[in-house]
Design a protein around this motif. Structure first.
Motif, PDB file in Angstrom:
ATOM      1  N   ALA A  16       6.157  -9.578  -4.406  1.00 31.04           N
ATOM      2  CA  ALA A  16       6.511  -8.159  -4.461  1.00 31.04           C
ATOM      3  C   ALA A  16       5.401  -7.359  -5.141  1.00 31.04           C
ATOM      4  O   ALA A  16       5.017  -6.286  -4.665  1.00 31.04           O
ATOM      5  CB  ALA A  16       7.836  -7.976  -5.192  1.00 31.04           C
ATOM      6  N   ALA A  17       4.865  -7.883  -6.235  1.00 30.06           N
ATOM      7  CA  ALA A  17       3.802  -7.180  -6.961  1.00 30.06           C
ATOM      8  C   ALA A  17       2.534  -7.058  -6.110  1.00 30.06           C
ATOM      9  O   ALA A  17       1.893  -6.000  -6.088  1.00 30.06           O
ATOM     10  CB  ALA A  17       3.493  -7.902  -8.266  1.00 30.06           C
ATOM     11  N   LEU A  18       2.173  -8.120  -5.405  1.00 28.50           N
ATOM     12  CA  LEU A  18       0.983  -8.059  -4.546  1.00 28.50           C
ATOM     13  C   LEU A  18       1.153  -7.044  -3.422  1.00 28.50           C
ATOM     14  O   LEU A  18       0.226  -6.292  -3.103  1.00 28.50           O
ATOM     15  CB  LEU A  18       0.691  -9.439  -3.955  1.00 28.50           C
ATOM     16  CG  LEU A  18       0.075 -10.457  -4.906  1.00 28.50           C
ATOM     17  CD1 LEU A  18       0.090 -11.843  -4.277  1.00 28.50           C
ATOM     18  CD2 LEU A  18      -1.342 -10.044  -5.280  1.00 28.50           C
ATOM     19  N   LEU A  19       2.328  -7.014  -2.828  1.00 25.57           N
ATOM     20  CA  LEU A  19       2.572  -6.046  -1.759  1.00 25.57           C
ATOM     21  C   LEU A  19       2.561  -4.614  -2.280  1.00 25.57           C
ATOM     22  O   LEU A  19       2.051  -3.709  -1.612  1.00 25.57           O
ATOM     23  CB  LEU A  19       3.898  -6.356  -1.061  1.00 25.57           C
ATOM     24  CG  LEU A  19       3.880  -7.615  -0.200  1.00 25.57           C
ATOM     25  CD1 LEU A  19       5.289  -7.986   0.215  1.00 25.57           C
ATOM     26  CD2 LEU A  19       2.985  -7.427   1.005  1.00 25.57           C
ATOM     27  N   MET A  20       3.099  -4.412  -3.482  1.00 27.09           N
ATOM     28  CA  MET A  20       3.072  -3.068  -4.070  1.00 27.09           C
ATOM     29  C   MET A  20       1.640  -2.628  -4.354  1.00 27.09           C
ATOM     30  O   MET A  20       1.270  -1.477  -4.101  1.00 27.09           O
ATOM     31  CB  MET A  20       3.905  -3.037  -5.346  1.00 27.09           C
ATOM     32  CG  MET A  20       5.382  -3.088  -5.091  1.00 27.09           C
ATOM     33  SD  MET A  20       6.298  -3.127  -6.650  1.00 27.09           S
ATOM     34  CE  MET A  20       7.847  -3.789  -6.105  1.00 27.09           C
ATOM     35  N   ARG A  21       0.814  -3.541  -4.858  1.00 29.04           N
ATOM     36  CA  ARG A  21      -0.575  -3.190  -5.121  1.00 29.04           C
ATOM     37  C   ARG A  21      -1.347  -2.934  -3.823  1.00 29.04           C
ATOM     38  O   ARG A  21      -2.173  -2.032  -3.752  1.00 29.04           O
ATOM     39  CB  ARG A  21      -1.278  -4.300  -5.935  1.00 29.04           C
ATOM     40  CG  ARG A  21      -0.928  -4.273  -7.384  1.00 29.04           C
ATOM     41  CD  ARG A  21      -1.263  -2.944  -8.035  1.00 29.04           C
ATOM     42  NE  ARG A  21      -2.697  -2.680  -8.045  1.00 29.04           N
ATOM     43  CZ  ARG A  21      -3.247  -1.488  -8.169  1.00 29.04           C
ATOM     44  NH1 ARG A  21      -2.513  -0.414  -8.294  1.00 29.04           N
ATOM     45  NH2 ARG A  21      -4.551  -1.347  -8.154  1.00 29.04           N
ATOM     46  N   ALA A  22      -1.073  -3.743  -2.791  1.00 31.97           N
ATOM     47  CA  ALA A  22      -1.728  -3.500  -1.492  1.00 31.97           C
ATOM     48  C   ALA A  22      -1.340  -2.124  -0.966  1.00 31.97           C
ATOM     49  O   ALA A  22      -2.190  -1.389  -0.446  1.00 31.97           O
ATOM     50  CB  ALA A  22      -1.327  -4.589  -0.492  1.00 31.97           C
TER      51      ALA A  22
END
Length: 134
Positions: free
Chosen positions: A120-126
């Motif tokens: 979830a964090a990686l997708l939010m940063r992307a």
């Protein structure tokens, strides 16, 4: 066409919300010291499919000459795809499951809660770097 697919709201918000939900569910099952239910893996695969569609559209755009404002967008996208593939490999019967998940049921849930939260964090940063946020 790939730009519209890559910018589709369902392909951004769906996996982000899905992985947050999976992290919460896995966290609850870890606290209860129970193994994850079968539907957890169905939702995990659904989120991975959405991320994969997003990644394919991004690769088509990249190969077509489009570049994001920040190169970190590509890195976060690739890491999110890799994380989804790792999570899929941790499913029952998956290749890396025996190596990384202890036999205790809550160890499985705790591991998947952390993987889902990271996803979830990686997708939010992307998503944020794709919009130009620093």
């Amino acid at each position: 066409m790939p730009a519209a697919v890559h910018a589709a709201a369902i392909l951004w918000y769906g996996p982000m919300a899905g992985y947050v939900l999976l992290a919460v569910v896995a966290g609850l099952f870890a606290v209860l010291r129970r193994s994850l239910p079968g539907w957890f893996w169905v939702f995990s695969l659904a989120a991975l499919v959405l991320v994969a569609v997003q990644a394919v559209a991004g690769v088509v755009l990249f190969l077509g000459g489009a570049r994001p404002d920040r190169s970190l967008h590509v890195l976060y996208g690739l890491l999110a795809l890799a994380g989804g593939l790792i999570q899929h490999a941790l499913r029952p019967g998956g290749r890396v499951r025996r190596a990384f998940v202890r036999e205790v049921a809550w160890g499985e849930a705790r591991t998947l809660a952390l993987v889902s939260l990271t996803q979830a964090a990686l997708l939010m940063r992307a998503w944020m770097t794709g919009l130009g946020a620093r």
